[in-house]
Design a protein around this motif. Structure first.
Motif, PDB file in Angstrom:
ATOM      1  N   ASP A 103      -4.604  20.269 -43.167  1.00 60.69           N
ATOM      2  CA  ASP A 103      -4.715  19.179 -44.013  1.00 60.69           C
ATOM      3  C   ASP A 103      -4.919  19.362 -45.558  1.00 60.69           C
ATOM      4  OD1 ASP A 103      -7.305  20.080 -42.794  1.00 60.69           O
ATOM      5  OD2 ASP A 103      -8.148  18.617 -44.026  1.00 60.69           O
ATOM      6  N   LYS A 136       0.048  11.194 -41.321  1.00 57.56           N
ATOM      7  CA  LYS A 136      -0.521  11.657 -42.637  1.00 57.56           C
ATOM      8  C   LYS A 136       0.435  12.041 -43.922  1.00 57.56           C
ATOM      9  CE  LYS A 136      -5.336  12.998 -41.225  1.00 57.56           C
ATOM     10  NZ  LYS A 136      -6.057  14.059 -41.280  1.00 57.56           N
ATOM     11  N   ASN A 140       1.286   9.515 -47.279  1.00 53.47           N
ATOM     12  CA  ASN A 140       1.518  10.306 -48.517  1.00 53.47           C
ATOM     13  C   ASN A 140       2.725  10.567 -49.090  1.00 53.47           C
ATOM     14  OD1 ASN A 140      -1.821  11.063 -49.258  1.00 53.47           O
ATOM     15  ND2 ASN A 140      -1.590  11.480 -46.959  1.00 53.47           N
TER      16      ASN A 140
END
Length: 268
Positions: A103, A136, A140
């Protein structure tokens, strides 16, 4: 079962090999130490684990031995670099958000240091966090910069390594990363988290990769450093790492260490 067997056949020798990182010791790993009197040797992967077992479980240092993980050097050997028109960084791991910090690599790609550079991140592996991380990436708008490869067998994994320009291993803790050893053997420059199981390897000597703190800024800085690194300096890292892994972590070298250990115990 091993202890019960030794209770009846007292000449039996027991070697316990610990692959579990200090911060993730299971009840089984801790339970084993209660039978210290029956165990003849504890094989550990790095200096941090050695110190941990010695202090936490008060095990006699004569029973502790460090033997690192090994890989098949001949198999994980780069024949030819797969060329790309971008700088490709990659990480291979089980997708476990508790331990692995891929991440942070995502966040690094969004940082001011990297967002305008021609970099793509490839993540090889599967796990319970795969779909969550995929969301995610989409949220993004990084689907063009981050590729989730999923599980790769050893043949596909070797080809995947050949396509990389930099291997990065972001993690909260490790025993000893097989992926880092494979990347070394594949003659890739490497950066990794400054944590037990990685720093014990990458901080052994100069030009064996670089370590970073688990922050977006520090990861970004290190990726940028290798992005602009000269070919000559990069080759210096590659040669130093390759010489290290072939002399210490080949399956032949580690087999010899286990053979010597077993022979020594047999002579007792």
């Amino acid at each position: 079962p091993s202890v019960i067997y030794k209770f009846f056949f007292y000449r039996t020798k027991i070697i316990y090999v610990n692959h579990t990182p200090n911060l993730d010791l299971t009840w089984r790993s801790k339970f084993v130490t209660f039978f210290d009197i029956f165990i003849d040797k504890y094989v550990l992967l790095n200096n941090d684990t050695y110190a941990f077992f010695k202090k936490k479980f008060k095990i006699n240092k004569n029973k502790l031995l460090i033997i690192q993980n090994c890989i098949n050097i001949k198999f994980f050997s780069k024949k030819k670099k797969i060329k790309t028109n971008f700088f490709k960084i990659g990480m291979a791991c089980r997708l476990d958000a508790k331990q692995k910090r891929y991440d942070l690599i995502l966040k690094a790609l969004l940082s001011k240091k990297l967002k305008n550079l021609n970099i793509k991140f490839s993540l090889a592996g599967s796990g319970e966090d795969l779909e969550n991380f995929r969301k995610k990436v989409d949220e993004n708008n990084l689907s063009k910069k981050i590729v989730l490869e999923g599980y790769l067998n050893h043949v596909k994994l070797r080809r995947w390594y050949s396509s990389l320009d930099l291997y990065i291993h972001a993690s909260s803790y490790e025993g000893m990363s097989i992926s880092i050893l494979q990347a070394m053997s594949m003659k890739l420059p490497i950066i990794g988290s400054k944590v037990a199981g990685i720093k014990n390897l990458l901080e052994k000597k100069k030009y064996i990769g670089k370590t970073f703190k688990n922050t977006t800024n520090d990861i970004s800085k290190n990726i940028k450093y290798f992005y602009f690194m000269s070919k000559g300096l990069k080759n210096k890292y590659i040669k130093t790492q390759y010489d290290y892994v072939t002399s210490r972590n080949s399956s032949q070298v580690v087999f010899k260490k286990y053979k010597e250990l077993i022979s020594k115990l047999s002579d007792w």
